[in-house]
Design an enzyme around this catalytic site. Sequence first.
Site, mmCIF file in Angstrom:
data_model
loop_
_atom_site.group_PDB
_atom_site.id
_atom_site.type_symbol
_atom_site.label_atom_id
_atom_site.label_comp_id
_atom_site.label_asym_id
_atom_site.label_seq_id
_atom_site.Cartn_x
_atom_site.Cartn_y
_atom_site.Cartn_z
ATOM 1 N N HIS A 87 -24.462 26.364 -20.399
ATOM 2 C CA HIS A 87 -25.679 26.421 -21.225
ATOM 3 C C HIS A 87 -25.646 27.528 -22.275
ATOM 4 C CE1 HIS A 87 -27.132 23.775 -18.128
ATOM 5 N NE2 HIS A 87 -28.413 23.880 -18.446
ATOM 6 N N TYR A 139 -26.809 24.103 -9.865
ATOM 7 C CA TYR A 139 -25.906 24.518 -8.793
ATOM 8 C C TYR A 139 -25.879 26.043 -8.644
ATOM 9 C CZ TYR A 139 -23.552 19.907 -8.220
ATOM 10 O OH TYR A 139 -23.237 18.599 -7.934
ATOM 11 N N ASP A 144 -20.151 17.645 -14.034
ATOM 12 C CA ASP A 144 -21.020 18.813 -14.197
ATOM 13 C C ASP A 144 -22.199 18.690 -13.239
ATOM 14 O OD1 ASP A 144 -22.145 21.203 -15.371
ATOM 15 O OD2 ASP A 144 -23.554 19.928 -16.442
ATOM 16 N N SER A 145 -22.867 19.804 -13.015
ATOM 17 C CA SER A 145 -24.062 19.808 -12.181
ATOM 18 C C SER A 145 -25.212 19.039 -12.836
ATOM 19 C CB SER A 145 -24.496 21.253 -11.928
ATOM 20 O OG SER A 145 -24.670 21.934 -13.154
ATOM 21 N N ASN A 182 -18.986 25.794 -14.913
ATOM 22 C CA ASN A 182 -18.381 27.045 -14.439
ATOM 23 C C ASN A 182 -18.598 27.243 -12.950
ATOM 24 O OD1 ASN A 182 -17.515 29.021 -16.906
ATOM 25 N ND2 ASN A 182 -19.065 27.555 -17.523
#
Length: 264
Positions: A185, A42, A10-11, A74
């Site tokens: 989120h 991101y 994940d970012s 995503n």
Amino acid sequence: MDNRPIGFLDSGVGGLTVVKELMRQLPDEEVVYIGDSRRAPYGPRPSSQIRQFTWELVNFLLSKNVKLIVFACNTATAVAWEEVKKELDIPVLGVILPGASAAIKATNNGHIGIIGTAMTVKSDIYRQKVQLLSPDLQVMSLACPKFVPLVESNESASSVAKKVVYETLKPMVNQVDTLILGCTHYPLLRPIIQNVMGQTVKLIDSGAECVRDISVLLNYFEINRERTTLSKRHQFFTTASSQAFDDIAQSWLNIPIKSRTIRL
Ligand code: I24
Ligand code: DGL
């Protein structure tokens, strides 16, 4: 049986919403998680950067001997999933296709909404996936760049959040019967989003749908982890402060976490 861990990228820390679902649905699996908090978010970045960063995360996970890789972001999925999946010889799952296909199953009137970061919406990938499977469905998309900062400033349940979510989602209200939460989120804003959209609108959590697909894939290839008496050792890595990561991860997952900072 395959006792190797499942790799998540994940970012930053948002992908922990997907990990929490994994721990709920598949409690015997072991996790290796890498979050690129130093370069997050991101969402506002150009796709060339996101592609490069995502490859770095993928290569890190490969060095940890994972049996499969999950894009728990995503934005990274929108930009780099197809490309990475083609290159690797282990399965690679993203959050977008599971979310799109769940929305197709959920809609009654054929009007689906998708919300996400600027890049996820710009990529138009959710619409493409939905219409590839069901060409007659209508897809309305909306970037919600204010939502990630809301969650990250601990405002998820505040009156500020109510106002921002209401103002942002206004154009979607009464336009769709199903809404894809196309960002890690957004499950934290779910009660407010549900309120604004109306109680009858079906909200699709892409991360939770992705974990259902992980389960199917583990069964199909017979690569579940065997239930052992040995305790599981999840591993968490971050590119920023491990203390800051641990604080969020512990309060979110309700387990003790000792992450390590790595340089990519
Ligand atoms: N939630 C997220 N990111 C943050 C945050 C948050 N700060 C408070 N909360 N910060 O994402 C991002 C920047 N940090 C990350 C760590 O390294 C340093 C930089 C959403 C997480 C979803 C699991 C709110 C918050 C929290 C605990 C649990 C959940 C949560 F404090 F949303
Ligand atoms: N993880 C990202 C996503 O799901 C949100 C945060 C970011 O923009 O990096 O799109």
